[in-house]
Scaffold this motif. Structure first.
Motif, PDB file in Angstrom:
ATOM      1  N   ARG A  23       0.855  -1.193   0.000  1.00  0.00           N
ATOM      2  CA  ARG A  23       0.000   0.000   0.000  1.00  0.00           C
ATOM      3  C   ARG A  23       0.894   1.247   0.000  1.00  0.00           C
ATOM      4  O   ARG A  23       0.864   2.028   0.949  1.00  0.00           O
ATOM      5  N   VAL A  25       2.453   4.702  -0.003  1.00  0.00           N
ATOM      6  CA  VAL A  25       1.709   5.882   0.452  1.00  0.00           C
ATOM      7  C   VAL A  25       1.270   6.800  -0.687  1.00  0.00           C
ATOM      8  O   VAL A  25       0.236   7.444  -0.595  1.00  0.00           O
ATOM      9  N   PRO A  30      -4.832   3.458   2.372  1.00  0.00           N
ATOM     10  CA  PRO A  30      -4.476   2.362   3.286  1.00  0.00           C
ATOM     11  C   PRO A  30      -5.384   1.147   3.136  1.00  0.00           C
ATOM     12  O   PRO A  30      -4.943   0.020   3.321  1.00  0.00           O
ATOM     13  N   GLU A 129       7.514   1.566   6.165  1.00  0.00           N
ATOM     14  CA  GLU A 129       6.600   2.711   6.305  1.00  0.00           C
ATOM     15  C   GLU A 129       6.047   3.153   4.961  1.00  0.00           C
ATOM     16  O   GLU A 129       4.852   3.374   4.798  1.00  0.00           O
ATOM     17  N   ARG A 132       3.685   0.656   3.653  1.00  0.00           N
ATOM     18  CA  ARG A 132       2.732   0.267   4.703  1.00  0.00           C
ATOM     19  C   ARG A 132       2.780  -1.249   4.946  1.00  0.00           C
ATOM     20  O   ARG A 132       1.791  -1.957   4.794  1.00  0.00           O
TER      21      ARG A 132
END
Ligand code: SAM
Ligand code: SF4
Length: 337
Positions: A23, A25, A30, A129, A132
């Motif tokens: 996913r 960003v 999300p 991060e 995700r």
């Protein structure tokens, strides 16, 4: 076939799914994209038919993309089908690499030539991060598998975001010194995330200047030399650090359009044909295909899309405005980025 501006259209990008197991960003919300039923996406035999008829108009290169193409069930079969179509000389795939370690050998055996792999950080935590939840080690194992299988040249797509990963540019570029890897720095586009991206966008001109001055990654004192004409008419401008094995490419869809050399059409997972990534023009093929369109009608449909391909899309502020104002500017995963 030449379009009305004299460009030879020879490249079809096929989005095989808009689902993804990551996913990122800048690419997906999300929760992912809304689910679609099987009936709403092109079947393999429909994709095969479009590609086969497209070869009559001079399409000789196909890239499978998505979403994440390797999560579409039976993708290896699709690769085999497309690789077997007379007139297709080059079959490539763009992937996030998460499933490559297990699939590279089957893909190679089925006739895939090469892969582009997206990788936005060399730091495991940061990678997690940005995506995700992604596992950097898994992607590196995928890159190694692709190399072992000869799915080369391997290009790594890196979307640079200010304050997120722009401090890693030199490290990425440094990989090209001793490895036959081709790093492509991609400018962030605001598809689907208009409020977030403006602050994060770094123009390619700035990236290039920063790289030329970078002491890290073994780059100190190495001149960056232009590599002319790599990858046919593709959108990247390529350079090589003196003595390096791999190259560095800059893809600047926002600050500097490459429409004059655009040679592609796009087929979305939902069966829409788009002649330009960044414009509203798309036509539904799924409906007509299922209503019994003949091959001759399909050929005429494709020829019309090529003839109507726009001359160019705006850049910079004009492109930003267009993206904001256009509801059809969807997530990249739905267009087949
Ligand atoms: N899932 C595969 C992957 O990540 O390589 C293929 C599909 S992905 C949509 C294709 C490429 O589009 C990736 O390299 C990704 O980084 C890029 N991309 C997605 N959204 C973008 C955006 N907003 N701006 C620039 N590049 C984007
Ligand atoms: Fe998935 Fe590729 Fe989009 Fe990342 S860029 S969310 S890997 S489709």
């Amino acid at each position: 076939m030449l379009d009305s501006y004299g460009r030879k259209i020879s490249y079809l990008r096929v989005g095989v799914t808009d689902f993804c197991n990551l996913r990122c960003v800048y690419c997906m919300p999300p929760e992912g994209v809304p689910p679609r039923s099987h009936g709403e996406i092109l079947r393999f035999e429909e994709i095969e038919r479009v590609v086969r008829v497209a070869t009559r108009l001079g399409i000789d290169k196909v890239r499978l993309t998505g979403g994440e193409p390797l999560v579409r069930r039976g993708i290896v079969d699709l690769v085999r089908i497309i690789a077997g179509i007379p007139g297709i000389d080059d079959l490539a795939l763009t992937t996030n690499g998460t499933k490559l370690a297990e699939m590279a050998s089957g893909l190679k055996a089925a006739g895939l030539r090469r892969v582009n792999i997206s990788l936005d950080s060399l730091k495991p935590e940061r990678f997690k991060e940005i995506t995700r939840g992604g596992d950097l080690g898994q992607v590196w194992r995928g890159i190694e598998a692709a190399r072992r299988e000869g799915l080369t040249p391997i290009k790594l797509n890196v979307v640079i975001m200010r304050g997120v990963n722009d401090d890693e540019m030199a490290e990425f570029a440094g990989l090209t010194i001793s490895q036959d890897l081709h790093i492509r720095f991609i400018e962030l586009m605001s598809l689907g995330r208009e409020s977030w991206h403006g602050l994060r966008h770094v123009p390619s001109s700035e990236l290039k200047m920063r790289l030329e001055d970078a002491p890290e990654g073994g780059l100190a004192g190495r001149p960056l030399e232009a590599v002319p004409g790599q990858d046919g008419d593709g959108p990247a401008r390529y350079y090589r650090f003196a003595g390096a094995q791999g190259t560095i490419g800059f893809i600047s869809a926002v600050s500097d359009h490459f429409c004059h050399s655009c040679n592609r059409l796009r087929l979305t997972p939902g069966g829409k044909l788009r002649s330009c990534l960044l414009s509203n023009g798309e036509s539904d093929l799924l409906g007509p295909l299922r209503r019994g369109m003949t091959d001759a009608e399909l050929e005429a449909f494709l020829a019309r899309a090529i003839a109507e391909k726009p001359a160019k899309q705006g850049t910079g502020a004009a492109l930003e405005d267009w993206l904001r104002e256009n509801p059809s500017a969807r997530f990249m995963s739905q267009i087949g980025g």
